[in-house]
Design an enzyme around this catalytic site. Structure first.
Site, short mmCIF file in Angstrom:
data_model
loop_
_atom_site.label_atom_id
_atom_site.label_comp_id
_atom_site.label_asym_id
_atom_site.label_seq_id
_atom_site.Cartn_x
_atom_site.Cartn_y
_atom_site.Cartn_z
N ARG A 163 1.09 -1.11 0.19
CA ARG A 163 0.11 0.22 -0.14
C ARG A 163 0.87 1.06 -0.09
O ARG A 163 2.01 1.32 0.19
CB ARG A 163 -0.94 0.10 0.93
CG ARG A 163 -2.55 -0.65 1.38
CD ARG A 163 -3.17 -0.52 -0.11
NE ARG A 163 -4.52 -1.15 0.72
CZ ARG A 163 -4.21 -2.47 -0.44
NH1 ARG A 163 -3.88 -2.78 -1.50
NH2 ARG A 163 -5.99 -3.34 -0.72
N GLU A 200 -3.51 7.11 -4.60
CA GLU A 200 -3.87 7.19 -5.64
C GLU A 200 -5.32 7.98 -6.27
O GLU A 200 -5.81 7.78 -5.47
CB GLU A 200 -4.33 5.75 -5.01
CG GLU A 200 -2.84 5.21 -4.67
CD GLU A 200 -2.93 3.78 -4.86
OE1 GLU A 200 -4.27 2.82 -5.54
OE2 GLU A 200 -1.90 2.98 -4.37
N HIS A 241 -1.50 0.96 -9.70
CA HIS A 241 -1.76 -0.82 -8.42
C HIS A 241 -2.45 -1.54 -10.08
O HIS A 241 -3.71 -1.90 -9.57
CB HIS A 241 -3.04 0.08 -7.89
CG HIS A 241 -3.29 -0.54 -6.31
ND1 HIS A 241 -3.69 -0.40 -5.45
CD2 HIS A 241 -3.41 -1.78 -6.50
CE1 HIS A 241 -3.92 -0.69 -4.70
NE2 HIS A 241 -3.64 -2.00 -5.26
#
Ligand code: NAP
Ligand code: 8YV
Length: 322
Positions: free
Chosen positions: A233, A262, A280
């Site tokens: 993460r 993000e 991602h």
């Protein structure tokens, strides 16, 4: 018999939507013009949620509006998108999608490592820009002779380690505890791991305990030839410290699949040639996303059939009794 009512705040895949609609009354929140009014109207009848990790945090303010909620089925193994402690305190079961994505994420992590070290995207840009006819592509760093450290030797971390073994380079790891049944060297801090390795791959959950686990000290210990790969993460790495370390040459490069905010990626990273940046996509193949979606569906169906859910998260596992 009345059908259980499920709330979906943001769209999951068409297959998940279709499968849930076959069995439940599905409320598509993202299609509502006035979401507050819609939630006020249907909230008291909602017994289940199907959520994605990309749709904002499911916290107490959500649970306040869903008093009959029994289960939150989340699409993703990481469930930092849900306040699982609050859910547990209110008797709401939370499920995630472990296992079905381990191979896919491990494949991506290894691909990102090789892409970063051997500068594969940069070489592709070199050919596309027709620069090859004017010279050769610069020689790259190598995986040969390196030692690889894994921060988070869990399901995915171990799957990455198996792949790295095939490259014939030594592996070490850091976690909160030593694991007796693995053949890799253990370090009790990320900085100690970084000091003894040349590549650090990060694959821990994102939570308050791992926030900025990879900080200035760890990056300094990794050293000027060191490479950081983050598939965990964004918040696990202090992004500002990472940018500074890359700019100053404190570390040699980075491969990042995840970011602190993000989909916003710092301009400084976009401008660097020694980083590889991905949106991602660790689990983002058609097949693996389908398997994750099926597990979301299976968890909800099992629970409303009166069986235990398939994959409860540890914080709420004690609630998984029927
Ligand atoms: P897992 O099996 O639960 O493994 C997590 C590992 O992290 C464990 O080995 C644990 O070891 C370690 N850990 C936990 N807290 C720690 C801490 N504070 N300090 C150091 N180590 C810690 O989880 P997983 O299935 O491998 O998934 C890991 C994470 O990867 C997910 O939570 C998610 O955030 C991320 N992920 C990203 C993508 C992507 O698309 N990029 C895809 C899937 C997953 P100890 O208990 O010994 O500390
Ligand atoms: C997905 C992930 O990108 O499983 C996780 O924790 O980060 C990824 O598999 C995400 O869950 C999509 O919502």
């Amino acid at each position: 018999m009345t059908r259980p009512q499920i709330l979906m705040p943001a769209a999951l895949t068409p297959h998940v939507i279709a499968a849930l609609e076959e069995r439940f009354t599905l409320h598509r929140l993202w299609e509502q013009d006035d979401r507050n009014a819609f939630l006020a109207a249907v909230g008291p009848d909602i017994v289940g949620m199907a959520v994605t990790t990309l749709a904002g945090k499911i916290d107490a303010s959500w649970l306040d509006r869903l008093p009959a909620l029994e289960i939150i089925a989340s699409f993703g193994v990481g469930y930092d998108n849900i306040d699982a402690d609050v859910a547990a305190a209110r008797g709401v079961l939370v499920t995630n999608t472990p296992g079905v994505l381990d191979d896919e994420v491990a494949d991506l992590a290894v691909g990102l490592l090789l892409a970063t070290l051997r500068r594969i995207p940069q070489a592709d840009r070199f050919v596309r820009d027709r620069r090859w006819s004017s010279g050769t592509f610069p020689l790259s760093p190598t995986l040969r002779g390196r030692r690889v450290g894994i921060v988070g030797l869990g399901a995915i971390g171990k799957t990455i380690a198996k792949r790295i073994e095939a490259f014939g380079v030594p592996i070490a790891y850091h976690g909160r505890s030593r694991q007796d049944d693995v053949p890799y060297h253990y370090f009790d801090t990320p900085a100690a791991l970084a000091a003894e390795t040349d590549v650090v791959i990060v694959i821990v959950p994102g939570n308050s305990g791992t926030r900025h686990l990879i900080n200035n000290e760890v990056l300094a210990a990794l050293g000027p030839d060191g490479v950081l790969i983050n598939v965990a993460r964004g918040g696990v790495v202090d992004e500002q410290a990472l940018v500074q370390a890359l700019q100053a040459g404190t570390i040699g490069g980075a491969g990042l699949d995840v970011f602190e905010d993000e989909p916003n990626v710092p301009d400084a990273l976009l401008a660097m040639e020694n980083v590889v940046l991905l949106p991602h996509i660790g689990s983002a193949s058609v097949a693996t996303r389908a398997a994750m979606g099926q597990l979301v569906v299976d968890n909800l169906i099992a629970w409303f059939d009166g069986d235990p859910a398939r994959t409860p998260v540890p914080e709420t596992a004690a609630l998984n009794r029927r």
